[in-house]
Write an enzyme that holds these catalytic residues in place. Structure first.
Site, PDB file in Angstrom:
ATOM      1  N   GLU A  33      19.185 -41.813  42.408  1.00 59.48           N
ATOM      2  CA  GLU A  33      20.428 -42.073  43.112  1.00 59.48           C
ATOM      3  C   GLU A  33      20.073 -42.639  44.488  1.00 59.48           C
ATOM      4  OE1 GLU A  33      23.018 -38.705  43.742  1.00 59.48           O
ATOM      5  OE2 GLU A  33      24.476 -39.986  44.760  1.00 59.48           O
ATOM      6  N   ARG A 259      10.148 -29.778  37.594  1.00 58.94           N
ATOM      7  CA  ARG A 259      10.038 -30.498  38.860  1.00 58.94           C
ATOM      8  C   ARG A 259       8.678 -30.273  39.467  1.00 58.94           C
ATOM      9  NH1 ARG A 259      15.166 -31.877  40.851  1.00 58.94           N
ATOM     10  NH2 ARG A 259      14.481 -32.353  42.940  1.00 58.94           N
ATOM     11  N   LYS A 269      16.235 -34.620  48.699  1.00 53.53           N
ATOM     12  CA  LYS A 269      16.655 -35.738  49.554  1.00 53.53           C
ATOM     13  C   LYS A 269      17.645 -35.284  50.613  1.00 53.53           C
ATOM     14  CE  LYS A 269      17.437 -38.341  45.949  1.00 53.53           C
ATOM     15  NZ  LYS A 269      18.017 -39.395  45.112  1.00 53.53           N
TER      16      LYS A 269
HETATM   17  P1  ATP Z   1      16.814 -34.675  45.122  1.00 45.24           P
HETATM   18  O1  ATP Z   1      17.091 -33.253  44.774  1.00 45.24           O
HETATM   19  O2  ATP Z   1      15.634 -34.893  45.983  1.00 45.24           O
HETATM   20  O3  ATP Z   1      18.020 -35.415  45.576  1.00 45.24           O
HETATM   21  P2  ATP Z   1      17.327 -35.785  42.628  1.00 45.24           P
HETATM   22  O4  ATP Z   1      16.939 -35.207  41.332  1.00 45.24           O
HETATM   23  O5  ATP Z   1      18.754 -35.634  42.988  1.00 45.24           O
HETATM   24  O6  ATP Z   1      16.377 -35.280  43.744  1.00 45.24           O
HETATM   25  P3  ATP Z   1      17.386 -38.432  41.770  1.00 45.24           P
HETATM   26  O7  ATP Z   1      17.469 -39.632  42.602  1.00 45.24           O
HETATM   27  O8  ATP Z   1      18.555 -38.051  40.961  1.00 45.24           O
HETATM   28  O9  ATP Z   1      16.981 -37.285  42.743  1.00 45.24           O
HETATM   29  O10 ATP Z   1      16.075 -38.438  40.871  1.00 45.24           O
HETATM   30  C1  ATP Z   1      15.676 -39.500  40.067  1.00 45.24           C
HETATM   31  C2  ATP Z   1      14.754 -38.982  38.993  1.00 45.24           C
HETATM   32  O11 ATP Z   1      13.642 -38.326  39.575  1.00 45.24           O
HETATM   33  C3  ATP Z   1      15.452 -37.963  38.108  1.00 45.24           C
HETATM   34  O12 ATP Z   1      15.139 -38.245  36.764  1.00 45.24           O
HETATM   35  C4  ATP Z   1      14.878 -36.650  38.537  1.00 45.24           C
HETATM   36  O13 ATP Z   1      14.850 -35.758  37.463  1.00 45.24           O
HETATM   37  C5  ATP Z   1      13.477 -37.041  39.022  1.00 45.24           C
HETATM   38  N1  ATP Z   1      12.999 -36.115  40.043  1.00 45.24           N
HETATM   39  C6  ATP Z   1      13.622 -35.790  41.193  1.00 45.24           C
HETATM   40  N2  ATP Z   1      12.931 -34.863  41.874  1.00 45.24           N
HETATM   41  C7  ATP Z   1      11.834 -34.586  41.140  1.00 45.24           C
HETATM   42  C8  ATP Z   1      10.718 -33.685  41.292  1.00 45.24           C
HETATM   43  N3  ATP Z   1      10.598 -32.910  42.353  1.00 45.24           N
HETATM   44  N4  ATP Z   1       9.775 -33.680  40.335  1.00 45.24           N
HETATM   45  C9  ATP Z   1       9.866 -34.488  39.259  1.00 45.24           C
HETATM   46  N5  ATP Z   1      10.879 -35.339  39.055  1.00 45.24           N
HETATM   47  C10 ATP Z   1      11.860 -35.402  39.969  1.00 45.24           C
HETATM   48 MG    MG Z   2      20.048 -36.172  41.332  1.00 42.97          MG
END
Ligand code: ATP
Ligand code: MG
Length: 556
Positions: A33, A259, A269
């Protein structure tokens, strides 16, 4: 197909699907995102999504999951693209946005209404929450749940037309308010937001919810394996429910993995954005940030980051990995690739009283002790030199083999010197050492085979380049700041120290990562450095001074 044993359970599933003929080609997506910069956790997802497709001759989409306008911006989109490229991956012509599919998603929502499995609810957000129930209690049906298809179609078209304010109505899937899985209790599909969109402009005032948009976008793109993190496990029944209802031509499969969490670091983020917005760091690319752009600016090589996530592995178990594991990958990569240089970070002046005033000798110095291919360079040597303050001790213990009054030390690539006199200022601080050198001991060519125990580095005063060097430490004092009630309480106040440094002249040019001998790996700061006032970042120390502490904190 590769000949190797699959290294994780996801690769096993994927290789099996190829072998059984279930799929003839693999298609994955990385779906960030654009509401912030990518961090080390995303590196794991990127390497998995792009890696597994590349290994099998498949394809990967970079899909910007932009269903949440207001938090998203073109700045973040650009940063994401730059970061993925820098890590070494390419999406070719497969850059997409969830918003590219807004028309199709809108049509699908209308189909769900026509099928009688979606309805417009007019409860307030507060009331919807109250109706949802809890983990132990079933929810209650909304009084609007049994609206007719005609009424739902009418209301939804008026939501689309902008007749209502934010929150006045919401389109929901009609599933089961008593489901033990909260995600299945009539989740929202579309909501009203009178707010322009970073990609779609102001065409829309209703936006699809993530769970609805995601699985269908996967289907539209022909994704075979939709890989995501474990928090989406409970969303999988809903992911499948939308596919079951709408029966798109292609059916993707969601698989979850754990994760990646890094000790002493936050990987959210939202929280990283707070660090930026509150000015705790200088920006998303502050070299202390666990963002890809921060680590790039600091000087981490992309291959070290790929190696790190490979070692961390893809699993189903939550893990908190030591920062030292990442830093070791960085050290290993730079150990092979970084030329050696001399720099003095906390300078103390040495005057060689028996060295001719105007003489300058050029000392031949190896650029890499383990690899002659790096060649040599010439280091100017003169009567006045800088050494590290730490390399001199007035009251030294017996085992101190560097410089002490009356003691001798070798200057690397130079001569053996002896400390004859210590000069202090009025405050009693040591400001200069008067030393004498032994002309027969020049490295490589000297006639004397005299040996001393210690060797220290130095820079010629008259040739030194003045620079500012930034020494970084962990941003947090706590091994798991993600768990702290308020991360502010565990911030490491001394995560940045700036020291004035004296560099050998060759460091005035070039921006590759180098090893300052005995000190660590460093790189020019791409943003703040100028030829007149160079700024270097410490990438990583030579040894892991945190290892013990970190192991204790993590109970390893
Ligand atoms: P954040 O909590 O930092 O906002 P998010 O999951 O909301 O992370 P996204 O932009 O939705 O961030 O993530 C894009 C992809 O990266 C998704 O498929 C998510 O599952 C993966 N991802 C995000 N954080 C991690 C992590 N700590 N380890 C492995 N994969 C991750
Ligand atoms: Mg997300």
């Amino acid at each position: 197909m590769t000949d190797n044993e699959p290294r994780d359970f996801i690769r096993k599933i994927i290789y099996d699907d190829l072998e059984s003929g279930k799929h003839t080609g693999i298609v994955t997506r990385f779906p960030p995102e654009p509401n912030g910069y990518l961090h080390i956790g995303h590196v794991m997802a990127i390497c998995l999504d792009f890696g597994v497709a590349a290994e099998t001759g498949g394809k990967t989409f970079l899909r910007l999951d932009d269903t949440n306008p207001g938090k998203e911006s073109p700045e973040f989109v650009q940063a994401i693209k730059d970061d993925v490229h820098w890590l070494g991956f390419d999406w070719g012509d497969r850059l997409t946005h969830a918003s590219d599919y807004f028309d199709r998603l809108h049509e699908s929502a209308i189909r769900l209404i026509e099928m009688g499995v979606a309805y417009v609810d007019s409860l307030s957000a507060e009331e919807i929450r109250e109706h949802r129930g809890t983990l132990t209690e079933p929810g209650k049906n909304s009084p609007f749940r049994d609206r007719s298809v005609e009424e739902n179609l009418d209301l939804f078209s008026r939501m689309y037309a902008g007749e209502f304010a934010d929150g006045e109505h919401v389109l929901r899937a009609k599933i089961d308010m008593a489901s033990p899985n909260m995600n299945m209790r009539d989740p929202a599909i579309y909501r009203i937001r009178h707010i322009p969109h970073q990609n779609a402009g102001d065409k829309w005032c209703i936006y699809p919810m993530y769970d609805f948009a995601h699985g269908l976008s996967d289907a539209y793109e022909g994704i075979t394996h939709s890989l995501c993190t474990l928090e989406f496990e409970d969303h999988r029944p809903l992911y499948d429910w939308f596919l079951d209802q709408l029966k798109p031509e292609h059916r993707p499969r969601q698989i979850e993995f754990s994760r990646l969490n890094l000790a002493y670091t936050i990987t959210s983020k939202r929280k990283l954005k707070m660090l930026v917005d509150e000015g705790i760091v200088s920006g998303w690319d502050d070299p202390r940030m666990p963002t890809i752009s921060g680590m790039r600016r600091r000087g981490y090589p992309p291959e070290a980051m790929r190696e790190f996530v490979k070692r961390a592995g893809v699993t189903k178990k939550d893990k908190l990995i030591e920062m030292g594991a990442l830093e070791n990958c960085v050290r290993e990569t730079l150990g092979d690739s970084a030329p050696r240089r001399m720099a003095v970070l906390r300078p103390l002046k040495v005057v060689l009283t028996n060295y001719p005033e105007d003489q300058v000798e050029l000392m031949e110095a190896m650029n890499h002790p383990g690899n002659p291919d790096f060649g040599t360079r010439e280091l100017p040597f003169s009567r006045e030199l800088w050494i590290e303050q730490d390399d001199f001790m007035e009251e030294a213990p017996r085992k101190f083999f560097r410089l002490k009054p009356g003691g001798e030390v070798r200057l690397r690539f130079g001569y053996i010197i002896r400390c004859d006199e210590v000069i202090k200022n009025d405050a009693g601080e040591v400001v200069e050492l008067r030393c004498s050198y032994d002309p027969d001991t020049r490295s490589g060519t000297g006639t004397s085979d005299r040996k001393v125990k210690g060797t220290i580095h130095w820079v010629s005063c008259q040739h030194a380049v003045d620079a500012s060097v930034r020494l970084y430490d962990r941003l947090f004092n706590d091994a798991n700041p993600n768990m702290a009630d308020d991360f502010h309480s565990v911030l490491n106040e001394s995560s940045l120290e700036v020291v004035p440094a004296k560099l050998e002249p060759s460091l005035a040019a070039g921006d590759e990562a180098v090893q300052f001998e005995r000190l660590g790996y460093f790189r020019v700061d791409a943003q703040d450095s100028t030829p007149a006032a160079p700024v270097f970042n410490r990438i990583v120390t030579l040894r892991d001074s945190w290892a013990k502490l970190e192991k204790q904190a993590l109970g390893n």
